[in-house]
Design a protein around this motif. Structure first.
Motif, short mmCIF file in Angstrom:
data_model
loop_
_atom_site.label_atom_id
_atom_site.label_comp_id
_atom_site.label_asym_id
_atom_site.label_seq_id
_atom_site.Cartn_x
_atom_site.Cartn_y
_atom_site.Cartn_z
N LEU A 1 0.83 -1.21 0.00
CA LEU A 1 0.00 0.00 0.00
C LEU A 1 0.86 1.26 0.00
O LEU A 1 0.49 2.27 -0.61
N GLU A 2 2.00 1.22 0.68
CA GLU A 2 2.88 2.39 0.74
C GLU A 2 3.46 2.73 -0.63
O GLU A 2 3.88 3.86 -0.87
N LYS A 3 3.47 1.76 -1.54
CA LYS A 3 4.01 1.99 -2.88
C LYS A 3 3.00 2.68 -3.79
O LYS A 3 3.35 3.13 -4.87
N MET A 4 1.76 2.74 -3.37
CA MET A 4 0.69 3.33 -4.18
C MET A 4 0.48 4.79 -3.79
O MET A 4 0.91 5.23 -2.73
N THR A 5 -0.24 5.50 -4.64
CA THR A 5 -0.67 6.83 -4.23
C THR A 5 -1.66 6.66 -3.09
O THR A 5 -2.31 5.61 -2.97
N LYS A 6 -1.79 7.68 -2.27
CA LYS A 6 -2.72 7.59 -1.14
C LYS A 6 -4.15 7.36 -1.62
O LYS A 6 -4.90 6.59 -1.03
N ALA A 7 -4.53 8.03 -2.70
CA ALA A 7 -5.91 7.89 -3.19
C ALA A 7 -6.17 6.46 -3.66
O ALA A 7 -7.22 5.88 -3.35
N THR A 8 -5.22 5.87 -4.37
CA THR A 8 -5.38 4.49 -4.84
C THR A 8 -5.42 3.54 -3.67
O THR A 8 -6.25 2.63 -3.61
N GLY A 9 -4.52 3.74 -2.71
CA GLY A 9 -4.49 2.88 -1.53
C GLY A 9 -5.75 2.99 -0.71
O GLY A 9 -6.31 1.99 -0.26
N ARG A 10 -6.24 4.22 -0.53
CA ARG A 10 -7.48 4.42 0.24
C ARG A 10 -8.66 3.75 -0.46
O ARG A 10 -9.49 3.12 0.19
N ALA A 11 -8.73 3.88 -1.77
CA ALA A 11 -9.83 3.25 -2.51
C ALA A 11 -9.77 1.73 -2.38
O ALA A 11 -10.80 1.07 -2.19
N ALA A 12 -8.56 1.17 -2.46
CA ALA A 12 -8.41 -0.29 -2.30
C ALA A 12 -8.82 -0.72 -0.90
O ALA A 12 -9.54 -1.71 -0.74
N LEU A 13 -8.39 0.02 0.11
CA LEU A 13 -8.76 -0.31 1.49
C LEU A 13 -10.27 -0.22 1.70
O LEU A 13 -10.87 -1.08 2.34
N ARG A 14 -10.87 0.83 1.15
CA ARG A 14 -12.32 1.03 1.31
C ARG A 14 -13.10 -0.11 0.68
O ARG A 14 -13.97 -0.70 1.30
N ARG A 15 -12.76 -0.46 -0.58
CA ARG A 15 -13.49 -1.54 -1.26
C ARG A 15 -13.30 -2.88 -0.54
O ARG A 15 -14.27 -3.61 -0.32
N ALA A 16 -12.07 -3.19 -0.16
CA ALA A 16 -11.80 -4.47 0.50
C ALA A 16 -12.47 -4.52 1.87
O ALA A 16 -13.05 -5.54 2.25
N GLY A 17 -12.41 -3.43 2.61
CA GLY A 17 -13.01 -3.40 3.94
C GLY A 17 -14.51 -3.55 3.91
O GLY A 17 -15.08 -4.32 4.69
N ILE A 18 -15.15 -2.84 3.03
CA ILE A 18 -16.61 -2.93 2.93
C ILE A 18 -17.01 -4.33 2.50
O ILE A 18 -17.94 -4.92 3.05
N SER A 19 -16.29 -4.88 1.54
CA SER A 19 -16.59 -6.24 1.07
C SER A 19 -16.40 -7.27 2.18
O SER A 19 -17.21 -8.18 2.34
N ALA A 20 -15.36 -7.11 2.99
CA ALA A 20 -15.09 -8.07 4.07
C ALA A 20 -16.08 -7.93 5.23
O ALA A 20 -16.40 -8.92 5.89
N LEU A 21 -16.58 -6.73 5.48
CA LEU A 21 -17.50 -6.51 6.60
C LEU A 21 -18.96 -6.82 6.28
O LEU A 21 -19.74 -7.08 7.19
N GLU A 22 -19.33 -6.80 5.02
CA GLU A 22 -20.75 -6.98 4.67
C GLU A 22 -21.33 -8.31 5.18
O GLU A 22 -22.44 -8.33 5.71
N PRO A 23 -20.62 -9.45 5.07
CA PRO A 23 -21.19 -10.68 5.63
C PRO A 23 -21.42 -10.60 7.15
O PRO A 23 -22.39 -11.16 7.66
N MET A 24 -20.55 -9.89 7.86
CA MET A 24 -20.74 -9.71 9.30
C MET A 24 -21.98 -8.85 9.56
O MET A 24 -22.74 -9.11 10.50
#
Length: 185
Positions: A17-40
């Motif tokens: 993530l540190e190798k990416m731009t902050k915007a790209t990293g934040r978008a990746a974190l947001r999508r992955a986090g929402i996807s992982a939390l939805e079943p919970m």
């Protein structure tokens, strides 16, 4: 009651993530986090008492800024409006203040929320709280904590897998852009 969670493999994810731009990293974190939390969240909705239909429907997963994070930039927005600026100028001031607040730290970060969204009234918010924890007059009927207890390990595994997918996809897109820019495609 304290909960301990052991994470493995996330240091490597942070390095990527540190190798990416902050915007790209934040978008990746947001999508992955929402996807992982939805079943919970679905599990929490299923555990909420049926007579609380509004509560069941209010359990959401979001990346909205809450608490102090939501206040960043509001003062700048309000000041521009007080000074006679347009909404566009005020929104620009808000974004600038948020950008300035995000300059610290190497890796991007995202705060996610999973639970009953802020209720329409104070009474609804209190009702959601009392449902989970009880009160002097009402026995608790927890639904959030049991959802966490049942799904935390699976959620963390989903998060790790989804983050690797998002990072790999972002790297592929960046490489494709670089090839296109260099005229290789």
């Amino acid at each position: 009651m304290k909960t301990r969670v052991s994470l493995e493999g996330f240091a490597e994810l942070e390095t990527q993530l540190e190798k990416m731009t902050k915007a790209t990293g934040r978008a990746a974190l947001r999508r992955a986090g929402i996807s992982a939390l939805e079943p919970m969240a679905r599990l929490a909705r299923g555990l909420a008492p049926e007579e609380t239909g509004d509560l069941i429907e209010s359990v959401e997963v979001s990346a909205k800024a809450i608490g102090a994070a939501a206040d960043v930039g509001k003062r700048a927005f309000a000041q521009v409006m007080r000074d006679g600026g347009t909404r566009g100028e005020a929104a620009s001031a808000l974004r600038s203040a948020r950008r300035a607040a995000n300059l610290g730290g190497a890796a991007p970060h995202v705060e996610l929320f999973m639970g009953p969204e802020k209720a329409g009234s104070k009474d609804e918010a209190i009702k959601a709280w009392v449902q989970e924890f009880g009160s002097a007059d009402v026995d608790p009927t927890p639904y959030m904590r049991p959802a966490w207890d049942q799904d935390k390990d699976n959620m963390l595994a989903r998060l790790k897998e989804d983050l690797w997918f998002e990072i790999a996809t972002a790297v592929e897109r960046a490489q494709a852009r670089a090839r296109k820019t260099a005229g290789w495609e």
